[in-house]
Design an enzyme around this catalytic site. Structure first.
Site, short mmCIF file in Angstrom:
data_model
loop_
_atom_site.label_atom_id
_atom_site.label_comp_id
_atom_site.label_asym_id
_atom_site.label_seq_id
_atom_site.Cartn_x
_atom_site.Cartn_y
_atom_site.Cartn_z
N SER A 1 33.83 34.60 -53.38
CA SER A 1 33.93 35.79 -54.22
C SER A 1 35.29 35.88 -54.90
O SER A 1 36.27 36.35 -54.32
CB SER A 1 33.67 37.04 -53.39
OG SER A 1 33.46 38.16 -54.19
N LEU B 1 40.21 39.54 -52.29
CA LEU B 1 41.36 38.90 -51.65
C LEU B 1 41.08 38.52 -50.21
O LEU B 1 41.50 37.46 -49.74
CB LEU B 1 42.58 39.82 -51.73
CG LEU B 1 43.03 40.21 -53.15
CD1 LEU B 1 44.29 41.07 -53.08
CD2 LEU B 1 43.28 38.98 -54.01
N ALA B 2 40.37 39.38 -49.48
CA ALA B 2 40.07 39.07 -48.07
C ALA B 2 39.15 37.87 -47.98
O ALA B 2 39.32 37.01 -47.10
CB ALA B 2 39.43 40.29 -47.40
N GLY C 1 34.30 32.00 -48.81
CA GLY C 1 35.28 32.16 -49.88
C GLY C 1 34.68 32.06 -51.27
O GLY C 1 35.28 31.50 -52.17
N CYS D 1 31.07 49.46 -47.88
CA CYS D 1 30.30 48.33 -48.41
C CYS D 1 28.99 48.15 -47.66
O CYS D 1 27.99 47.68 -48.21
CB CYS D 1 31.10 47.03 -48.30
SG CYS D 1 32.37 46.83 -49.56
N HIS E 1 26.42 33.56 -55.77
CA HIS E 1 25.81 33.82 -54.47
C HIS E 1 25.20 35.21 -54.38
O HIS E 1 24.22 35.43 -53.66
CB HIS E 1 26.83 33.59 -53.34
CG HIS E 1 27.98 34.56 -53.32
ND1 HIS E 1 28.93 34.60 -54.31
CD2 HIS E 1 28.33 35.52 -52.42
CE1 HIS E 1 29.82 35.53 -54.02
NE2 HIS E 1 29.47 36.10 -52.89
N ASN F 1 35.71 39.36 -44.60
CA ASN F 1 35.02 38.81 -45.77
C ASN F 1 35.08 39.77 -46.95
O ASN F 1 34.42 39.54 -47.97
CB ASN F 1 33.56 38.49 -45.43
CG ASN F 1 33.16 37.09 -45.86
OD1 ASN F 1 33.92 36.39 -46.52
ND2 ASN F 1 31.96 36.69 -45.51
N HIS G 1 35.55 46.23 -56.85
CA HIS G 1 34.62 47.33 -57.05
C HIS G 1 35.41 48.63 -56.99
O HIS G 1 36.43 48.72 -56.31
CB HIS G 1 33.53 47.37 -55.98
CG HIS G 1 32.57 46.23 -56.03
ND1 HIS G 1 32.15 45.55 -54.90
CD2 HIS G 1 31.95 45.64 -57.08
CE1 HIS G 1 31.31 44.59 -55.25
NE2 HIS G 1 31.18 44.62 -56.56
N ARG H 1 33.57 43.25 -62.93
CA ARG H 1 32.17 42.93 -62.66
C ARG H 1 31.17 43.90 -63.27
O ARG H 1 30.02 43.54 -63.49
CB ARG H 1 31.94 42.85 -61.15
CG ARG H 1 32.82 41.83 -60.45
CD ARG H 1 32.39 41.67 -59.00
NE ARG H 1 33.33 40.87 -58.24
CZ ARG H 1 33.15 40.52 -56.98
NH1 ARG H 1 32.07 40.91 -56.34
NH2 ARG H 1 34.05 39.79 -56.34
N GLU I 1 26.78 46.11 -60.59
CA GLU I 1 27.18 45.94 -59.18
C GLU I 1 26.67 47.06 -58.28
O GLU I 1 27.11 47.18 -57.13
CB GLU I 1 28.70 45.85 -59.10
CG GLU I 1 29.28 44.62 -59.79
CD GLU I 1 29.01 43.33 -59.04
OE1 GLU I 1 29.25 43.28 -57.82
OE2 GLU I 1 28.54 42.36 -59.67
#
Length: 440
Positions: A23, A27-28, A21, A368, A138, A362, A247, A211, A175
């Protein structure tokens, strides 16, 4: 024009895949924070997605997981002693920092770098700029090791240019390819590169973090030697970011001459499409496929990750194939839209649904998990061949994953010092299979 192919380099999900958790704006990630993950299943699922594309006749590559835990972070935070002492102290005093050190987020290689093919660059080299990912702690740890991986795989400065990441400052927040789309008539032809940003360099944005900065996009375009007339830089819709599209690839994907996007993807949709048409004049005729809000609410698009899909040209198929997560099939509005879309005569002729649930929980869908690299025959021949997959190599990697990865991991398990050894052993075995022992 030199013939070229688009190679998808997927991230091999690492043994420390967990639901930390970490990020903000994803939301996920927030919704599943603290849940028990299954690193073994996650890596096997990712490799099965790669296998499906190999079987379809596409060229598929893989990028190895990065070393975890990141002891440099923990030592920089003042923890000293043996590896065991460092982990035990961090678990007691700074558990969130320990989670950051163990993050397996490099699996989402869409964020690994921005890539410009040699057909687009002024020096005729294939350019890579690793993303600094400076918004999230992270993720900001990744670029030194990502750079090392790219240099090992794309060696030879007469064909490849691997740049340093941009300065790790909020003004240069970058990003990678998650906010970048290349459009063209054919992969080997000159194209148009679309960069999407969330804020200007000095701009303060309330709510979820925006971002990507415009300055970062401009800097990458300059360093890659892109033609300004064939480069389009536009703003992502603030509403999309606030809804959880951290993103642009959560609300937009493109391939060849086709741009598939949600109505709420861009701050000014009409201006974006006009800029793309103008930049592509003489190269290709843009085929926009816009999904209306009335048919697919933005919340459904983000929850299902309809647009965080791979849009691919399969051999012997006249229309593009959308490789989408199962969640898009299980969400009524997106399933309905996909059915109607392929029944028409537009550029997308088929949707193939894949199971990447461990990644989805995640906050990362099929798009991604891959970095798109358009390569000529000569470039592909000089790329490190050990990371180009066939089914035999996929079998070997899956066997190693099943031997070395846990099938159950909670964030609390990161406090076990022996887990660090497990991660090291697993990664070294994978690197040996990929003939990348120099990265160990």
């Amino acid at each position: 024009m030199k013939p070229a192919v688009e190679v998808n380099f997927d991230g091999l999900i690492g043994p420390s895949h967990n639901y930390g958790g970490l990020s903000d704006g994803n939301l996920a990630s927030a919704r599943n924070s603290g849940d028990v993950s299954n690193p073994r299943e996650a890596a096997v699922q990712g490799l099965e997605k790669m296998r499906s594309l190999v079987r379809a006749g596409l060229v598929q590559g893989v990028l190895p997981p990065l070393p975890r835990p990141n002891f440099d972070l923990l030592v920089s935070a003042g923890f000293t002693g043996s590896d065991t002492q460092i982990i035990e102290a961090a678990a007691r005093q700074a558990p969130r920092l320990l989670k950051a050190a163990y993050s397996a987020s490099s699996m989402w290689t869409a964020n690994a770098a921005t890539v410009s093919p040699s057909a687009d660059t002024s020096d005729g080299l294939l350019h890579f700029t690793p993303a600094n990912l400076s918004t999230m702690l992270h993720r900001s740890l990744e670029h030194p090791d990502t750079t090392a991986s790219l240099i090992s795989i794309f060696a030879g400065d007469h064909r490849f240019a691997v740049h340093a990441a941009l300065p790790a400052h909020p003004d240069f927040s970058d990003e990678g390819a998650a906010n970048h789309v290349r459009l063209c008539a054919e992969h080997g032809a000159r194209g148009v590169e679309l960069f999407v940003y969330g804020r200007d360099a000095a701009e303060s944005v309330a709510g979820f973090p925006a971002r990507q900065t415009r300055l970062a996009a401009e800097s990458v375009a300059r360093s890659h030697g892109l033609d300004p007339a064939r480069t389009v830089i536009v703003r992502q819709a603030k509403r999309a970011i606030e809804a959880g599209a951290f993103h642009n690839d959560v609300v937009c994907v493109g391939a060849l001459d086709t741009l598939f996007f949600h109505e709420a993807a861009f701050e000014d949709t009409a201006a974006t499409l006009e800029a793309l048409r103008r930049a592509g004049d003489g190269l290709f005729d843009l085929k926009p496929v816009m999904v209306p809000e009335a048919e697919v609410p933005l919340e459904d698009a983000i929850r299902s990750y309809l647009f965080n899909s791979q849009l691919l040209q399969f051999p012997d198929e006249d229309r593009l194939v959308l490789v989408a997560p199962l969640e898009a099939k299980e969400t009524a509005s997106t399933a309905r839209f996909c059915e109607q879309m392929v029944a028409g005569n537009g550029p997308i002729g088929r949707v193939e649904f894949v199971d990447v649930r461990q990644s989805m929980r995640n906050g990362g869908g099929p798009a991604c998990l891959r970095l798109r690299v358009v390569m000529t025959e000569d470039e592909l021949a000089e790329c490190h061949s050990g990371v180009i997959l066939d089914e035999e190599l996929i079998d070997e990697l899956q066997a190693a994953v099943r031997r070395t990865y846990r099938d159950r991991l909670s964030p609390e398990d990161l406090a076990d010092p022996s887990f660090a050894d497990e991660c090291r052993v697993a990664r070294e075995e994978l690197l040996k299979i990929l003939e990348l022992e120099d990265l160990a």
